[in-house]
Design a protein around this motif. Structure first.
Motif, PDB file in Angstrom:
ATOM      1  N   MET A  80      11.130   7.539   7.190  1.00 23.65           N
ATOM      2  CA  MET A  80      10.336   6.809   6.228  1.00 23.65           C
ATOM      3  C   MET A  80      10.129   5.383   6.731  1.00 23.65           C
ATOM      4  O   MET A  80      11.059   4.709   7.143  1.00 23.65           O
ATOM      5  CB  MET A  80      11.056   6.796   4.879  1.00 23.65           C
ATOM      6  CG  MET A  80      10.317   6.012   3.818  1.00 23.65           C
ATOM      7  SD  MET A  80      11.183   6.074   2.244  1.00 23.65           S
ATOM      8  CE  MET A  80      11.397   4.340   1.969  1.00 23.65           C
ATOM      9  N   GLY A  81       8.880   4.923   6.672  1.00 18.49           N
ATOM     10  CA  GLY A  81       8.560   3.565   7.061  1.00 18.49           C
ATOM     11  C   GLY A  81       8.701   2.620   5.875  1.00 18.49           C
ATOM     12  O   GLY A  81       9.123   3.004   4.784  1.00 18.49           O
ATOM     13  N   MET A  82       8.361   1.389   6.113  1.00 16.37           N
ATOM     14  CA  MET A  82       8.417   0.386   5.047  1.00 16.37           C
ATOM     15  C   MET A  82       7.002  -0.116   4.778  1.00 16.37           C
ATOM     16  O   MET A  82       6.347  -0.628   5.678  1.00 16.37           O
ATOM     17  CB  MET A  82       9.312  -0.780   5.462  1.00 16.37           C
ATOM     18  CG  MET A  82      10.766  -0.393   5.553  1.00 16.37           C
ATOM     19  SD  MET A  82      11.824  -1.777   6.027  1.00 16.37           S
ATOM     20  CE  MET A  82      11.622  -2.869   4.662  1.00 16.37           C
ATOM     21  N   CYS A  83       6.563   0.014   3.554  1.00 11.90           N
ATOM     22  CA  CYS A  83       5.234  -0.450   3.181  1.00 11.90           C
ATOM     23  C   CYS A  83       5.238  -1.982   3.170  1.00 11.90           C
ATOM     24  O   CYS A  83       6.064  -2.597   2.490  1.00 11.90           O
ATOM     25  CB  CYS A  83       4.859   0.090   1.807  1.00 11.90           C
ATOM     26  SG  CYS A  83       3.301  -0.583   1.174  1.00 11.90           S
ATOM     27  N   PRO A  84       4.307  -2.609   3.895  1.00  8.53           N
ATOM     28  CA  PRO A  84       4.283  -4.074   3.931  1.00  8.53           C
ATOM     29  C   PRO A  84       3.900  -4.700   2.595  1.00  8.53           C
ATOM     30  O   PRO A  84       4.289  -5.835   2.315  1.00  8.53           O
ATOM     31  CB  PRO A  84       3.247  -4.387   5.013  1.00  8.53           C
ATOM     32  CG  PRO A  84       2.409  -3.169   5.114  1.00  8.53           C
ATOM     33  CD  PRO A  84       3.300  -2.018   4.749  1.00  8.53           C
ATOM     34  N   LEU A  85       3.173  -3.979   1.747  1.00 10.00           N
ATOM     35  CA  LEU A  85       2.817  -4.520   0.429  1.00 10.00           C
ATOM     36  C   LEU A  85       3.984  -4.389  -0.549  1.00 10.00           C
ATOM     37  O   LEU A  85       4.308  -5.342  -1.253  1.00 10.00           O
ATOM     38  CB  LEU A  85       1.578  -3.821  -0.136  1.00 10.00           C
ATOM     39  CG  LEU A  85       0.306  -3.902   0.693  1.00 10.00           C
ATOM     40  CD1 LEU A  85      -0.859  -3.289  -0.071  1.00 10.00           C
ATOM     41  CD2 LEU A  85      -0.011  -5.305   1.118  1.00 10.00           C
ATOM     42  N   CYS A  86       4.613  -3.222  -0.576  1.00 12.47           N
ATOM     43  CA  CYS A  86       5.752  -3.008  -1.469  1.00 12.47           C
ATOM     44  C   CYS A  86       6.893  -3.976  -1.155  1.00 12.47           C
ATOM     45  O   CYS A  86       7.626  -4.392  -2.051  1.00 12.47           O
ATOM     46  CB  CYS A  86       6.274  -1.583  -1.352  1.00 12.47           C
ATOM     47  SG  CYS A  86       5.208  -0.319  -2.066  1.00 12.47           S
ATOM     48  N   ASN A  87       7.043  -4.312   0.121  1.00  7.86           N
ATOM     49  CA  ASN A  87       8.150  -5.156   0.551  1.00  7.86           C
ATOM     50  C   ASN A  87       7.779  -6.625   0.696  1.00  7.86           C
ATOM     51  O   ASN A  87       8.598  -7.428   1.134  1.00  7.86           O
ATOM     52  CB  ASN A  87       8.735  -4.616   1.864  1.00  7.86           C
ATOM     53  CG  ASN A  87       9.468  -3.316   1.635  1.00  7.86           C
ATOM     54  OD1 ASN A  87      10.556  -3.316   1.085  1.00  7.86           O
ATOM     55  ND2 ASN A  87       8.848  -2.207   2.012  1.00  7.86           N
ATOM     56  N   GLY A  88       6.552  -6.987   0.332  1.00  7.04           N
ATOM     57  CA  GLY A  88       6.133  -8.378   0.330  1.00  7.04           C
ATOM     58  C   GLY A  88       5.911  -8.987   1.708  1.00  7.04           C
ATOM     59  O   GLY A  88       5.910 -10.211   1.847  1.00  7.04           O
ATOM     60  N   PHE A  89       5.704  -8.152   2.739  1.00  2.00           N
ATOM     61  CA  PHE A  89       5.477  -8.669   4.083  1.00  2.00           C
ATOM     62  C   PHE A  89       4.069  -9.224   4.248  1.00  2.00           C
ATOM     63  O   PHE A  89       3.826 -10.067   5.104  1.00  2.00           O
ATOM     64  CB  PHE A  89       5.711  -7.588   5.138  1.00  2.00           C
ATOM     65  CG  PHE A  89       7.112  -7.042   5.145  1.00  2.00           C
ATOM     66  CD1 PHE A  89       8.205  -7.832   4.861  1.00  2.00           C
ATOM     67  CD2 PHE A  89       7.328  -5.717   5.453  1.00  2.00           C
ATOM     68  CE1 PHE A  89       9.489  -7.320   4.876  1.00  2.00           C
ATOM     69  CE2 PHE A  89       8.608  -5.189   5.478  1.00  2.00           C
ATOM     70  CZ  PHE A  89       9.691  -5.985   5.186  1.00  2.00           C
ATOM     71  N   ARG A  90       3.127  -8.678   3.481  1.00  2.00           N
ATOM     72  CA  ARG A  90       1.744  -9.159   3.540  1.00  2.00           C
ATOM     73  C   ARG A  90       1.029  -8.822   2.245  1.00  2.00           C
ATOM     74  O   ARG A  90       1.522  -8.055   1.421  1.00  2.00           O
ATOM     75  CB  ARG A  90       1.000  -8.591   4.732  1.00  2.00           C
ATOM     76  CG  ARG A  90       0.663  -7.134   4.605  1.00  2.00           C
ATOM     77  CD  ARG A  90      -0.185  -6.638   5.763  1.00  2.00           C
ATOM     78  NE  ARG A  90      -0.447  -5.229   5.496  1.00  2.00           N
ATOM     79  CZ  ARG A  90      -1.449  -4.563   5.953  1.00  2.00           C
ATOM     80  NH1 ARG A  90      -2.313  -5.123   6.735  1.00  2.00           N
ATOM     81  NH2 ARG A  90      -1.615  -3.297   5.649  1.00  2.00           N
ATOM     82  N   GLU A  91      -0.152  -9.398   2.089  1.00  3.49           N
ATOM     83  CA  GLU A  91      -1.002  -9.132   0.930  1.00  3.49           C
ATOM     84  C   GLU A  91      -2.356  -8.662   1.435  1.00  3.49           C
ATOM     85  O   GLU A  91      -2.785  -9.047   2.525  1.00  3.49           O
ATOM     86  CB  GLU A  91      -1.183 -10.391   0.087  1.00  3.49           C
ATOM     87  CG  GLU A  91       0.075 -10.849  -0.598  1.00  3.49           C
ATOM     88  CD  GLU A  91      -0.150 -12.060  -1.489  1.00  3.49           C
ATOM     89  OE1 GLU A  91      -1.326 -12.455  -1.694  1.00  3.49           O
ATOM     90  OE2 GLU A  91       0.839 -12.604  -1.968  1.00  3.49           O
ATOM     91  N   VAL A  92      -3.021  -7.842   0.645  1.00  6.18           N
ATOM     92  CA  VAL A  92      -4.358  -7.364   0.957  1.00  6.18           C
ATOM     93  C   VAL A  92      -5.222  -7.607  -0.271  1.00  6.18           C
ATOM     94  O   VAL A  92      -4.807  -7.296  -1.386  1.00  6.18           O
ATOM     95  CB  VAL A  92      -4.336  -5.846   1.303  1.00  6.18           C
ATOM     96  CG1 VAL A  92      -5.731  -5.318   1.516  1.00  6.18           C
ATOM     97  CG2 VAL A  92      -3.473  -5.592   2.520  1.00  6.18           C
ATOM     98  N   HIS A  93      -6.405  -8.190  -0.074  1.00  4.89           N
ATOM     99  CA  HIS A  93      -7.334  -8.469  -1.164  1.00  4.89           C
ATOM    100  C   HIS A  93      -8.727  -7.966  -0.778  1.00  4.89           C
ATOM    101  O   HIS A  93      -9.586  -8.759  -0.389  1.00  4.89           O
ATOM    102  CB  HIS A  93      -7.377  -9.966  -1.488  1.00  4.89           C
ATOM    103  CG  HIS A  93      -6.056 -10.509  -1.917  1.00  4.89           C
ATOM    104  ND1 HIS A  93      -5.547 -10.305  -3.176  1.00  4.89           N
ATOM    105  CD2 HIS A  93      -5.124 -11.227  -1.246  1.00  4.89           C
ATOM    106  CE1 HIS A  93      -4.367 -10.888  -3.263  1.00  4.89           C
ATOM    107  NE2 HIS A  93      -4.083 -11.452  -2.096  1.00  4.89           N
ATOM    108  N   PRO A  94      -8.938  -6.649  -0.869  1.00  2.00           N
ATOM    109  CA  PRO A  94     -10.256  -6.113  -0.497  1.00  2.00           C
ATOM    110  C   PRO A  94     -11.316  -6.513  -1.523  1.00  2.00           C
ATOM    111  O   PRO A  94     -10.999  -6.895  -2.652  1.00  2.00           O
ATOM    112  CB  PRO A  94     -10.030  -4.605  -0.508  1.00  2.00           C
ATOM    113  CG  PRO A  94      -8.922  -4.404  -1.485  1.00  2.00           C
ATOM    114  CD  PRO A  94      -8.031  -5.609  -1.350  1.00  2.00           C
TER     115      PRO A  94
END
Length: 80
Positions: free
Chosen positions: A1-15
């Motif tokens: 299992m990987g780590m989701c960058p959004l769930c873990n606060g590593f980055r944000e995405v604003h499409p």
């Protein structure tokens, strides 16, 4: 299992919203909206039932994005 960058606060995405062009905000993992206990279930277990057959295999996390203007919703698969 990987780590989701959004769930873990590593980055944000604003499409941009496909309907009106305004910015969309991340409202978290889609699976958290299934029922009252979904946010407390193990992520890998929820991936077996979320309707995205390759999300576990491909290391993706389905997130719900909602437009700040028109309130349109869209699911985006985020690479873990």
């Amino acid at each position: 299992m990987g780590m989701c960058p959004l769930c873990n606060g590593f980055r944000e995405v604003h499409p941009n919203c496909p309907d009106c062009g305004s910015g969309m905000e991340d409202n978290g993992r889609e699976a958290e909206y299934y029922d009252d206990y979904s946010p407390y279930m193990p992520i890998d277990m929820m991936k077996l039932e979320d309707g995205y057959p390759k999300d576990m295999q491909d290391g993706e996390c389905p997130h719900l994005f909602v437009c700040s203007e028109c309130r349109a919703g869209r699911i985006m698969l985020i690479k873990e």
